[in-house]
Design a protein around this motif. Sequence first.
Motif, mmCIF file in Angstrom:
data_model
loop_
_atom_site.group_PDB
_atom_site.id
_atom_site.type_symbol
_atom_site.label_atom_id
_atom_site.label_comp_id
_atom_site.label_asym_id
_atom_site.label_seq_id
_atom_site.Cartn_x
_atom_site.Cartn_y
_atom_site.Cartn_z
ATOM 1 N N CYS A 79 -2.004 22.563 -0.022
ATOM 2 C CA CYS A 79 -2.011 23.432 1.158
ATOM 3 C C CYS A 79 -0.613 23.551 1.745
ATOM 4 O O CYS A 79 -0.167 22.693 2.501
ATOM 5 N N ASP A 80 0.061 24.614 1.450
ATOM 6 C CA ASP A 80 1.444 24.790 1.906
ATOM 7 C C ASP A 80 1.524 25.028 3.399
ATOM 8 O O ASP A 80 2.435 24.570 4.068
ATOM 9 N N ASP A 81 0.572 25.777 3.916
ATOM 10 C CA ASP A 81 0.674 26.171 5.324
ATOM 11 C C ASP A 81 -0.160 25.274 6.229
ATOM 12 O O ASP A 81 -0.560 25.670 7.303
ATOM 13 N N PHE A 82 -0.401 24.060 5.764
ATOM 14 C CA PHE A 82 -1.247 23.145 6.522
ATOM 15 C C PHE A 82 -0.696 22.885 7.918
ATOM 16 O O PHE A 82 -1.430 22.694 8.864
ATOM 17 N N LEU A 115 5.762 8.897 6.980
ATOM 18 C CA LEU A 115 6.367 10.217 7.104
ATOM 19 C C LEU A 115 5.278 11.136 7.626
ATOM 20 O O LEU A 115 4.219 11.256 7.019
ATOM 21 N N ASP A 116 5.519 11.733 8.783
ATOM 22 C CA ASP A 116 4.488 12.548 9.424
ATOM 23 C C ASP A 116 4.951 13.981 9.609
ATOM 24 O O ASP A 116 6.062 14.219 10.067
ATOM 25 N N GLY A 117 4.072 14.896 9.312
ATOM 26 C CA GLY A 117 4.329 16.303 9.631
ATOM 27 C C GLY A 117 3.260 16.779 10.590
ATOM 28 O O GLY A 117 2.079 16.561 10.356
ATOM 29 N N SER A 118 3.685 17.400 11.698
ATOM 30 C CA SER A 118 2.704 17.833 12.694
ATOM 31 C C SER A 118 2.860 19.314 12.983
ATOM 32 O O SER A 118 3.972 19.815 13.135
ATOM 33 N N SER A 119 1.725 19.983 13.097
ATOM 34 C CA SER A 119 1.764 21.419 13.402
ATOM 35 C C SER A 119 2.262 21.683 14.811
ATOM 36 O O SER A 119 2.679 22.778 15.125
ATOM 37 N N ARG A 120 2.219 20.662 15.659
ATOM 38 C CA ARG A 120 2.500 20.915 17.060
ATOM 39 C C ARG A 120 3.985 21.047 17.342
ATOM 40 O O ARG A 120 4.377 21.277 18.475
ATOM 41 N N PHE A 121 4.805 20.836 16.331
ATOM 42 C CA PHE A 121 6.233 20.841 16.600
ATOM 43 C C PHE A 121 6.920 22.047 16.013
ATOM 44 O O PHE A 121 6.345 22.804 15.238
ATOM 45 N N ILE A 124 0.853 -1.191 0.000
ATOM 46 C CA ILE A 124 0.000 0.000 0.000
ATOM 47 C C ILE A 124 0.885 1.236 0.000
ATOM 48 O O ILE A 124 2.028 1.211 0.453
ATOM 49 N N LEU A 125 0.327 2.289 -0.536
ATOM 50 C CA LEU A 125 1.029 3.567 -0.580
ATOM 51 C C LEU A 125 -0.042 4.636 -0.441
ATOM 52 O O LEU A 125 -1.032 4.608 -1.177
ATOM 53 N N GLY A 126 0.130 5.547 0.505
ATOM 54 C CA GLY A 126 -0.951 6.510 0.686
ATOM 55 C C GLY A 126 -0.532 7.808 1.332
ATOM 56 O O GLY A 126 0.627 8.005 1.700
ATOM 57 N N ALA A 127 -1.514 8.672 1.433
ATOM 58 C CA ALA A 127 -1.296 9.979 2.042
ATOM 59 C C ALA A 127 -2.487 10.306 2.937
ATOM 60 O O ALA A 127 -3.599 9.836 2.699
ATOM 61 N N SER A 128 -2.233 11.099 3.937
ATOM 62 C CA SER A 128 -3.295 11.405 4.895
ATOM 63 C C SER A 128 -3.184 12.844 5.375
ATOM 64 O O SER A 128 -2.085 13.363 5.583
ATOM 65 N N TRP A 129 -4.338 13.468 5.525
ATOM 66 C CA TRP A 129 -4.394 14.808 6.125
ATOM 67 C C TRP A 129 -5.377 14.747 7.280
ATOM 68 O O TRP A 129 -6.465 14.187 7.132
ATOM 69 N N GLN A 130 -5.015 15.324 8.401
ATOM 70 C CA GLN A 130 -5.907 15.304 9.549
ATOM 71 C C GLN A 130 -5.870 16.672 10.218
ATOM 72 O O GLN A 130 -4.820 17.298 10.273
ATOM 73 N N GLU A 131 -7.001 17.066 10.725
ATOM 74 C CA GLU A 131 -7.025 18.334 11.449
ATOM 75 C C GLU A 131 -8.059 18.268 12.556
ATOM 76 O O GLU A 131 -9.126 17.700 12.382
ATOM 77 N N ARG A 132 -7.712 18.852 13.684
ATOM 78 C CA ARG A 132 -8.663 18.919 14.774
ATOM 79 C C ARG A 132 -8.750 20.349 15.262
ATOM 80 O O ARG A 132 -7.739 21.016 15.455
ATOM 81 N N THR A 133 -9.968 20.821 15.442
ATOM 82 C CA THR A 133 -10.189 22.183 15.936
ATOM 83 C C THR A 133 -11.021 22.105 17.208
ATOM 84 O O THR A 133 -12.002 21.363 17.263
ATOM 85 N N PHE A 134 -10.600 22.852 18.184
ATOM 86 C CA PHE A 134 -11.282 22.848 19.473
ATOM 87 C C PHE A 134 -11.713 24.271 19.801
ATOM 88 O O PHE A 134 -10.920 25.203 19.689
ATOM 89 N N THR A 135 -12.962 24.436 20.152
ATOM 90 C CA THR A 135 -13.410 25.742 20.626
ATOM 91 C C THR A 135 -14.190 25.523 21.912
ATOM 92 O O THR A 135 -14.861 24.506 22.072
#
Lengths: 1140, 523
Positions: free
Chosen positions: B17-20, A719-725, A648-659
């Motif tokens: 989305c570059d700024d994702f 391969l993961d990219g995270s906004s939290r870092f 398998i080969l794939g890509a994933s996008w995830q986002e969580r928003t909290f208010t």
Amino acid sequence: MKTATKIMGVPILAFLVMISSTILMSSQLNAQISQQNMPKLMTYYSVQDYSDQIPALKSNISVDFKNAPRVEALFDIAEKAGLEIAFDSNKLDQQETVTFSKSRITVGEALQMALMGTGYEASITNRRQIILTEPAPQLQDEFDVTLSGRVTDADTGEPLVGVTVYVEGTQTGTTTDPDGFYTLDVADDATTLTFSYVGYMRQDISIGDQTTINVEMATDIARLDDLVVVGYGVQRRSEITGSVGIVPADELTPTSFNALQGLRGKVAGVNIFTNSGAPSGSNRVIIRGTGSINASTDPLYVVDGVAMDDGINFLNPNDIESIEVLKDASATAIYGARGANGVILVTTQRGGDSERVVVGYDSNLSVGQMLGRMDVMNAEEFMEVQRTALQNVPLFNSNVTTAPTLDTSLDPFLFDANGNPIYDTDWQDEATRTAFSQDHNLSIRGGTEKSSIGAVLNYTNREGILLNSYMNRASLKLVYDVTPKDWLKFGTNLTVAKIDENHVEEGGGGQEPRRTMIEMAPILPVIWPEGTPLAGQYSNQTHVNSMTLEGQSNPVHRLLEEDRLRDRTQLFGNTYMAIQITPNLEFRTQFGLNNRLYEERRYRPSNMIAAGAPDGRANFNSNENNYWQSENFLTYEQDFQRSRLSAILGASWQERTFTSFSQEVRGFSDDFFTFNNFGAATDIRQPSSNNFSWSLNSYFNRVTYSIDDTYTFTFTSRLDGSSRFGANSKWGFFPSAGVSWQVSNEEFMEDVEFVDNFRLRSSYGVTGNTEIGVFRSLATIGSGTTLIGGVRQSQSFTTRLPNPDLEWEKTYQFNIGTDLDVFNQFLSLEMDYYYKLTTDLLLDRPVPGTTGFTVIQDNVGSLSNRGVDVKLTTANIRKRDLFWSTTLNFNYNKNRVESLGVGDEDIFPGPNWVSGSQTILRVGEPVGNFYGFERIGTWGTDEAAEAAAAGRIPGEAKRSTDRRIIGNGLPDFTGSFINEVNFRNFDFMLDLQFVLGSDIMQQFLHTAEDRQALTNGLATQLHDAWTESNQNTSIQRIRHQPISGQNTQADSHWIVDGSYVRGNLIQLGYNFDPSVMDKLGLTQLRVAARVENAFVIDDPNFKGHDPEASSWGGNIHAQNIFFYQYPRPRTFSLGVSLQF
Amino acid sequence: MKKIIIALIGFALLASCDDFLVESPKTEIAVDQFFTNADDARGVVNSVYRIGAGASFYDSGGFGGSNAMMGSYMSGLFDNEGKGERIQGQLAHDLQVDPVNLSQFLGGWWNGMYLAIARTNLAITGIEGIPQISDSERATLTAEARYFRALNYFFLVKNFGDVPLVLEPTEGLEDIFVERTPSDEVYSQIVEDLEWALNNGQLPDVPFGGGNEGRVTRGAVAALLADVNLQRAGFPVQNTSAYAAAASAARTVINSGTYSLIQHGDNIDGDSAYNRMRSDDSPEYIWSIEYDAGVSDSGYPRITIPGVVRPDGIAYGRTLNMYRPINEIIQLYNPEQDLRVQNNQMYYTSLERDGVVYEFNEYVPYIWYEEQAVFETARGDRNLNITRYSEVLLIAAEAIARTEGVTSEAVNYLADVRSRAYWQTDRQQIVDALSGLSADQFVEEVWKERYRELALDFKAWSDIQRTRKYPTTAELNPGNATFVDVIGADNNWGQTYQETDLLFPIPDEEMQRNENLTQNPGY
């Protein structure tokens, strides 16, 4: 009406090829993964005889074959009927073709048409599998010898019907008759006779001079061809190189509310701590040891392919098809930066697949009762402590020479003329109840030839044993799968759930009912009776004049009159589209959503003055969590002659928003409004709101290659990219490799007859943990308000030291394991050894306080976990009508902090309570260590001088001068011991769970033992207290806390062994005979009676309700540290399950 | 081909989305967008009013008392009912404070004060660069920041001795392991900050609550400067030139004419000066800790009811006397002549409620008692007055006696304070008695008055630290005290003071975090 007599077994051919009706990946992701269950034999129905009765064969399909190869025609029919087909591909002539066409034909008829002229017959199993029956062999003249015999089940002795018997390497063969007998003429040069049967292990018997060959066949429980759900697809069990715990629905403990509850003890290495007996009590899950200090230790939950970041506490457990637990790196690396704590995959049920609508109904009614009452003092004992404490006052207060006395005449409504208490209230009784709960689950499944649809409706009402605590859940799931084109599949599942509860506070050290039902004075009535000045009001300790008791509000009052409502609304679903680009290559895109709305409304009435809200207090908190994920992946499957490749080969996008928004108001003139009219409040507190989000972008692949069904290699990476870092380290790479060797397939193992299955697995890889708060790498300005000049003024401050290099925790995990079945599968063993090293811990690394900060979030420190997971199953009795199996599974884990910070500084992660932090992190020690003084005992009268030098008197606690490590809340061994017995239609299960090597910090001894005369407490404070004639005790001399103060510190006297054995489940079930069900028009009917949490055997010195709890749920280091608890009930339940 | 196109739609949807992965906080402001206007500057300065040695140092809990009480516990002159469970009080009485046992508690002081210092450093440097601000506001905000920086360093140097002196904001991990600076240099920096604030700050010159809107005043700065210099002149620094500076700063307060002592009203039982101190507003108050039941409520009323009584209708779940003056200090007061020790003045020993009298059998601070909080709201509403004009008068008296001798000015300052308490004694009699004393004798009279007058202002331990004298009293000779060397003296719990006890240890957690630190001797 023809009675549906069962035929046990139908002959099939030697080498079974299981071919599903569509390409593996596309169908199996959604297919129900059939899990064979050992004790339940497969049932076969002949198509010829039963095609008008078996629903799957009655459904109509349309066929159009013109010179179509017979084999393809069979596949086509199976596919259209949604059935699986199995036969020896070599036996049917590949060149033969069929021609027939019909727009409306039943499956049964179509199968008969397709097989016309071959002599083969089709039959169908209760697992919806089409089996082809070999034609009786033609008699030939040159046969020299006639062999005969009988084939029986090795365990039960029952004859096996339809066993294929053939001479190896020839076309000569036959099947056994209904009594298990066979007769076969063979050439005299025939050497080996082979017996083969689905679900049983094949046997090769050397003929020699024998003419009668009787064979006992053993069931095959290795299930090597089962398909197991793994991340982004399924794999054959035989090809899994990682460590995966598999729990099909029927092995989950039947439970009416929480799926994790049912998983307890079922998978070695998965420790589920049920820290509360509340209806909504959540569980803490640790897989293979605590793998983090500051980030989360929770596993990743993936439900039907969608990450469920709040866990599965509220999922409808009735709807679960199976749970797979991914434990090692080979299994979890596909989840990369979120896989380090293990992954729990939940597969829920899909829709039906024929025109027949299947309706299922499950219901469970239960009664819960308090288990583990605490031994507290009654009114008489309570008064004795009061009097003794007053007598002892001069001992503690040198300036008091005459002991004060109690003037009970001040309280004529509590004491009679003789000073004896009028009331003797058992507050544990008053605050608890027998809790009734019910659970109803209705499922409807159906479909057409190209689509399947299902709906599951669940309603649960669960009462807690503390008064007025409850939780309700209503959920509806809809699932729809459709194949509009032969290259396109589409499906969606959507769950809407509403959960509301009245919650009882379980954390912290406040005056909550779980505490006051122990500490409230027994001399007080629940409600003041007629004739007293406060008639009709709840009693309160502030009403006592003669004593100086701690102000507590009545627990019954709190439970009944205070609102603590929590509402959750959840929208959860996943939609996918699968495109078959080529026969081997599939593209799948899916979009998942998990939207959660939470509303909390609380009101504390003004007459609860001792609860900290003398003028009424209302709170309203709400928040929304919106999570979405978009995942796209390609799956490639290729079956070569001797090997198989899948990738398998794939890509994933995830986002969580909290208010979130929250508001508190106080000061109501009337308790009428509660939280419904904030405008009526006079004291408006500062509101607050919040908003944050995080995102994750990932690319992943997995390649599995297996050779000869013996050697399998798996490579996985993400391969993961995270906004939290930090800006400098957004991306992390997580690879793993695994290998599996089916040793028992090797030639050299052929003579080792006692080994049925022997496999070795090993893997190594890296996974990550990103679960920290947001913005941790950034320096930002925080804002709020502060009191200056009598008003709120805004304030701003820098929040933290920035760290642009902040990145994930990395866990390097090595695993080696084996699967072994021996002695006709009398004994099966799954065993794994693992070593996990977690580095770059996301720690609040201490920096000098002179910086203005105390910590910077950084990647420093490491800790390791090593241990063994074992699952041992024995089939003790396998007789006709009687089956008994035993399963022992356990995990041994050793945890060690390897390094901390830059200078290996101790870290005190709290909870901060009496004596400061109750835990400590120190290099070389495990996490979860309790920190406090050593209790040496009590000062004796012969040590009076020594005691005085330390400022103490005889009878007071004698402690070390420094604080030490005094225990550990995490166990060394956890596991379960499960016995299952099937006798005719009855089944019985005894599920014992055990925990060894943990300790408990009984924080409640602080108030229940060390603060005499202030509150009620444990009976030991009276009966085992130090006196001059009872000096060999660690319980201090009775002391009047309000007058003489107290002497209480977190010390080793609070620590008790936390090992226990729990009667987790005792269950008796009965499955009705088909004849009975027929009369009722049902296809399935089962009733079961259960006792959950039947008993707990623990340390006799343990004084609480249940030896597993935490009052500091938010602190991952505080396992087994508790200040009272919500008692866990013993639950009796009765369940019925039916289907038509 | 059609399939492949459809297949790739999913990838195409989001791949652009570059700024994702860029974090953009919405509840916090990025640092580089800050310090652009006067509001930002005010926000940062506002944030140091309550932290560190500011208001939070005085916030009292029900079981632990306030941080400010720790010195009084160390002095052994005050007891607390929570020490059986809150370890700091017990360790203080047992004189068993050590860097490990009290690491977290003292670490809380240390971290809080350096947090306040870091924010003042940020404010002082940041305000300089703000374009949109008036010169007077720039000066005032800087003066406030310098006042709080001085206040926090004063607490640090007084309690820990030599401490790291950090005057710039820390922005990364460079140069964070700072060594200790000798105490006298720290004092120099404190004095520099306070003098700057006094001379350049354009601060209002009003009593606290008299129009300062809760903000730093000239009088607060000068009073702190006087206090700092008095402490600097004593042990362990013994910079004797500081006495003159103390006298000068105290005179700045006195001569401003802004302040005066509260005088008794007509009814000494309910309207004496000490009863009037149970209010928020008076020309005697120089610095107060603000409380408000609706914003930041006070915990002090809760600790004015000892646990031994439980008056009907009490709104607190549990009350304890967390600041009990023991007999040794009560005996410092003359029970007949000194109004302060009489019931319902500074202290009270019983409470009457609905006709029932609850006898405490112990002294309890009455100035902090609030009826509404105790019996209705459970939230204190009144300010805590911690720097009063009487203290400045006593500083002036002591500093003048040390530098200029027992002048009539010095005598009058002490007599002002004493005669208010000895309300039925002729003032001239008090003045005459003091005028004939030697400087040392006179200073001891000042000390006695400080113990009596400032007992609830948490000054006892600072006085013991700087004088190294310990007051001893006798039941048969009330109203008097003999001062003995504190080193070698025993406290009420039979523990003997050593020189080590006069400075707190650097908390172990900070020692672990900064290898360039050395520990105070004896720990």
